[in-house]
Write a protein that holds these residues in place. Structure first.
Motif, PDB file in Angstrom:
ATOM      1  N   GLU A 244       0.841  -1.180   0.000  1.00 24.01           N
ATOM      2  CA  GLU A 244       0.000   0.000   0.000  1.00 24.01           C
ATOM      3  C   GLU A 244       0.891   1.250   0.000  1.00 24.01           C
TER       4      GLU A 244
ATOM      5  N   LEU B 259      -0.708   7.035   3.032  1.00 24.90           N
ATOM      6  CA  LEU B 259      -1.934   7.834   3.051  1.00 24.90           C
ATOM      7  C   LEU B 259      -1.571   9.248   3.510  1.00 24.90           C
TER       8      LEU B 259
ATOM      9  N   GLY C 217     -10.026  15.628   3.110  1.00 26.45           N
ATOM     10  CA  GLY C 217     -10.021  14.209   2.760  1.00 26.45           C
ATOM     11  C   GLY C 217      -8.606  13.674   2.727  1.00 26.45           C
ATOM     12  N   SER C 218      -8.413  12.571   2.038  1.00 26.45           N
ATOM     13  CA  SER C 218      -7.073  12.003   1.971  1.00 26.45           C
ATOM     14  C   SER C 218      -6.785  11.446   0.582  1.00 26.45           C
TER      15      SER C 218
ATOM     16  N   HIS D 231      -3.784   8.677  -1.603  1.00 26.05           N
ATOM     17  CA  HIS D 231      -2.635   7.783  -1.535  1.00 26.05           C
ATOM     18  C   HIS D 231      -1.565   8.296  -2.483  1.00 26.05           C
TER      19      HIS D 231
ATOM     20  N   SER E  43       3.047   7.952  -3.308  1.00 27.27           N
ATOM     21  CA  SER E  43       4.320   7.401  -2.834  1.00 27.27           C
ATOM     22  C   SER E  43       5.270   8.481  -2.313  1.00 27.27           C
ATOM     23  N   ASP E  44       5.103   9.723  -2.742  1.00 28.51           N
ATOM     24  CA  ASP E  44       5.928  10.795  -2.172  1.00 28.51           C
ATOM     25  C   ASP E  44       5.156  12.115  -2.136  1.00 28.51           C
ATOM     26  N   ARG E  45       5.810  13.159  -1.590  1.00 27.50           N
ATOM     27  CA  ARG E  45       5.037  14.374  -1.343  1.00 27.50           C
ATOM     28  C   ARG E  45       4.647  15.120  -2.605  1.00 27.50           C
TER      29      ARG E  45
ATOM     30  N   VAL F  34      -7.869  15.473  -7.100  1.00 27.10           N
ATOM     31  CA  VAL F  34      -9.042  14.910  -6.435  1.00 27.10           C
ATOM     32  C   VAL F  34      -9.886  15.980  -5.749  1.00 27.10           C
ATOM     33  N   TYR F  35      -9.241  16.965  -5.114  1.00 22.85           N
ATOM     34  CA  TYR F  35     -10.003  17.881  -4.272  1.00 22.85           C
ATOM     35  C   TYR F  35     -10.070  19.318  -4.784  1.00 22.85           C
TER      36      TYR F  35
ATOM     37  N   SER G 141      -3.228  12.382  17.620  1.00 25.14           N
ATOM     38  CA  SER G 141      -4.561  12.848  18.011  1.00 25.14           C
ATOM     39  C   SER G 141      -4.918  12.388  19.410  1.00 25.14           C
ATOM     40  N   SER G 142      -5.851  13.104  20.008  1.00 27.08           N
ATOM     41  CA  SER G 142      -6.309  12.732  21.352  1.00 27.08           C
ATOM     42  C   SER G 142      -7.321  11.596  21.227  1.00 27.08           C
TER      43      SER G 142
ATOM     44  N   PRO H  99     -10.839  10.050  21.662  1.00 20.00           N
ATOM     45  CA  PRO H  99     -12.197  10.573  21.847  1.00 20.00           C
ATOM     46  C   PRO H  99     -12.868  10.028  23.117  1.00 20.00           C
TER      47      PRO H  99
END
Lengths: 323, 96
Positions: free
Chosen positions: B7, B10, B27-28, B30, B32-34, B44-45, B64-65, B67
């Protein structure tokens, strides 16, 4: 001392209380396994449908009748890819990997909407898809914007905003053909004849035969039943067809003032559920072609994915060496 | 697919609609690099002029905290004196 079982019991109560109060469930919140599974299945199928849905329309990109139509169709097909990606990423928040979903689609294990197993022999089919198939999808998707699972609801809001252009471009294609020569009008009518019943079936089995509805409604994943949405669709499309002088291919279609709790709606003829199940089970006109196209695209893209990964590794190594 | 194909990373995507507003999660993707992550986030966005700047952050880099422990993190209900309505001011003082 509280046992594991008691703990789970109180978590389920908390979960149900959130659902009852119309609060959203977020990825890290507790959720019953069945809720998670239902969502993974539904969002996965939805994502696959967007992605496979690019194929029947992609078929006409190079043959669109004008540059304007070609640009619109390209933008629409690109949107479908985007919608698939929003949805895959919503499913991933539930712990399902993208690779798993991709493999399930390619192996034929995962389902996608049967509507995309029908062929697009003429340009008018592109009009009919935008008008009817995207129209049916919008009916389904608008209530999903209020779905109890946060990431799914957010993806749906984005999708619905973009989807209305799809339906309008389809209807405009049909309108233009219907105003054209006899041959063009005939082409539009034939496309409507081909796509009407499969579109009506898109809402899934009738409520009496739908196995997933009850839980989904209780969990506020689904807000309306299949038959309720189907009725909304028929009621919306019939006057639109009339407006452009096309005829819905259903002799039993007539106004019924008893429908919609007495406010009136269209009664429609009997749906051929045998055909519906036949296509779902893999025996539609294009099932094999669709799957083969996805497998070919995946295989032909292997070298691109390999190259991107190698490139990333190389750059990372260079970066580390420089530090 | 080759067996060893894994994979890709993400990345979480944040878009700033315009100057003066914060970047907002959308959103997110996939990648392989920046560089590819930014390119993919754009495709996509940002197909309809959604913004003017994109951030991508590796999902695994976000801390993240929990929940379930939100009461420990966000304990403001018992500190009502932190809100303006806690203080009585005569009505004829007007807006304050």
């Amino acid at each position: 001392m509280t046992t594991e079982l008691q703990k789970t019991g109180s978590l389920i109560k908390e979960f149900e209380a959130k659902i009852d109060q119309d609060e959203k469930i977020e990825p890290k919140d507790f959720m019953p396994e069945a809720y998670r599974k239902t969502l993974i299945r539904q969002i996965g199928q939805h994502a696959h449908s967007e992605v496979v849905g690019m194929l029947p329309e992609g078929n006409w990109i190079t043959r669109a009748p004008t540059l304007k139509r070609k640009l619109s169709l390209l933008a629409k097909v690109q949107d479908e890819a985007g919608h698939g990606l929003y949805l895959y990423c919503a499913a991933e928040t539930l712990g399902k990997s993208r690779m798993d979903m991709t493999q399930e689609l390619l192996s034929g294990k995962a389902k996608y909407s049967s509507i995309f197993n029908y062929p697009t022999p003429t340009w008018a089919d592109i009009g009919a898809i935008g008008w009817l198939v995207d129209g049916a999808a919008i009916m389904n998707q608008i209530p999903l914007c209020r779905c109890s699972y946060g990431p799914y609801a957010r993806a749906m809001i984005r999708i619905c905003k973009e989807e209305s252009f799809h339906q309008r471009q389809g209807y405009e294609i049909m309108l233009t053909l219907a105003k054209g020569t006899e041959a063009q009008k005939d082409m539009a009518q034939r496309a409507l004849n081909r796509w009407w019943w499969p579109s009506v079936m898109m809402f899934g089995p009738s409520d009496a035969d739908s196995t997933n509805t009850e839980d989904s409604v209780r969990w506020k994943i689904k807000r309306y039943t299949n038959d309720e949405l189907r009725q909304k669709f028929v009621d919306a499309i019939v006057p639109q067809a009339k407006k452009i002088g096309l005829t819905i291919p259903d002799r039993d279609l007539k106004w019924d003032k008893k429908r919609n709790k007495g406010t009136g709606g269209y009664a429609y003829g009997k749906i051929d559920w045998d055909e519906f199940w036949r296509v779902i089970k893999g025996d539609g006109p294009m099932n094999n072609e669709r799957l083969a196209a996805k497998q070919r695209a995946w295989n032909e893209g292997t070298w691109v994915r390999d190259a991107a990964r190698e490139h990333a590794l190389k750059k990372q190594a260079a970066l580390q060496a420089a530090e | 697919m080759t067996k060893e194909e894994k994979e890709t990373c993400l990345w979480e995507v944040f878009i700033q609609p315009k100057n003066g507003l914060s970047h907002r999660h959308c959103g997110s993707v996939h990648a392989s690099d920046r560089e590819l992550a930014i390119l993919s986030a754009r495709n996509v966005y940002a197909r309809r002029g959604e913004g003017q700047s994109i951030w991508v952050v590796k999902s695994t880099d976000i801390v993240s905290s929990d929940p379930d422990k939100k009461d420990e993190v966000f304990s403001s209900d018992d500190k009502i004196y932190r809100h303006p309505t806690f203080y009585d001011v005569p009505d004829d003082v007007g807006h304050m």
